[in-house]
Design a protein around this motif. Sequence first.
Motif, short mmCIF file in Angstrom:
data_model
loop_
_atom_site.label_atom_id
_atom_site.label_comp_id
_atom_site.label_asym_id
_atom_site.label_seq_id
_atom_site.Cartn_x
_atom_site.Cartn_y
_atom_site.Cartn_z
N CYS A 8 0.83 -1.21 0.00
CA CYS A 8 0.00 0.00 0.00
C CYS A 8 0.86 1.26 0.00
CB CYS A 8 -0.96 -0.01 1.19
SG CYS A 8 -2.20 -1.32 1.09
N ASP A 43 -8.59 -5.89 -0.95
CA ASP A 43 -8.36 -6.28 0.43
C ASP A 43 -7.74 -5.18 1.28
OD1 ASP A 43 -5.92 -6.32 -0.82
OD2 ASP A 43 -5.29 -8.26 -0.01
N CYS A 44 -7.85 -3.92 0.80
CA CYS A 44 -7.32 -2.79 1.57
C CYS A 44 -8.16 -1.55 1.29
CB CYS A 44 -5.85 -2.54 1.22
SG CYS A 44 -5.59 -1.97 -0.48
N ASP A 45 -7.76 -0.42 1.85
CA ASP A 45 -8.51 0.82 1.67
C ASP A 45 -7.94 1.71 0.57
OD1 ASP A 45 -10.34 0.19 3.69
OD2 ASP A 45 -9.03 1.03 5.24
#
Length: 138
Positions: free
Chosen positions: A90, A108-110
């Motif tokens: 990220c 699977d993340c922001d």
Amino acid sequence: MTGGTYTLVLSLPDAATVEVGALGARSFPAGGYAYTGSALGSGGFSRVDRHGRVAAGEHDVRHWHVDYLLGHPPVTIEDVVRTPGADVECAVAERLPDGPVDGFGASDCDCPTHLAYGEDVVALHEAVRDAHAAVSGT
């Protein structure tokens, strides 16, 4: 097997519309792309080899968003930049320009996306190297 974070530097010579799994048909302008992913599982960076087989037309199974783009024949992998032993996926993606597909590789993340875009492949490649260096301290 060593793992970490990697970024595939890709080239797309002509604009294309590609079906990207659940994301549907998406437009990709001609230029450079940088897909950042993690290879922290038991196979480590062997995931990068798998991506190469998909891009070469030697592997037809599509697990990740990038598989759909790599499976588009004109797309080529220009380079792979790696940060071994570090979970900085990220952090690298956030340092790169936005791409044309929200959510690409980032389910699977922001993060808004893990696919960066740049008209100039060479400049994007330099940005990828700089992003990996910045997060790894090298």
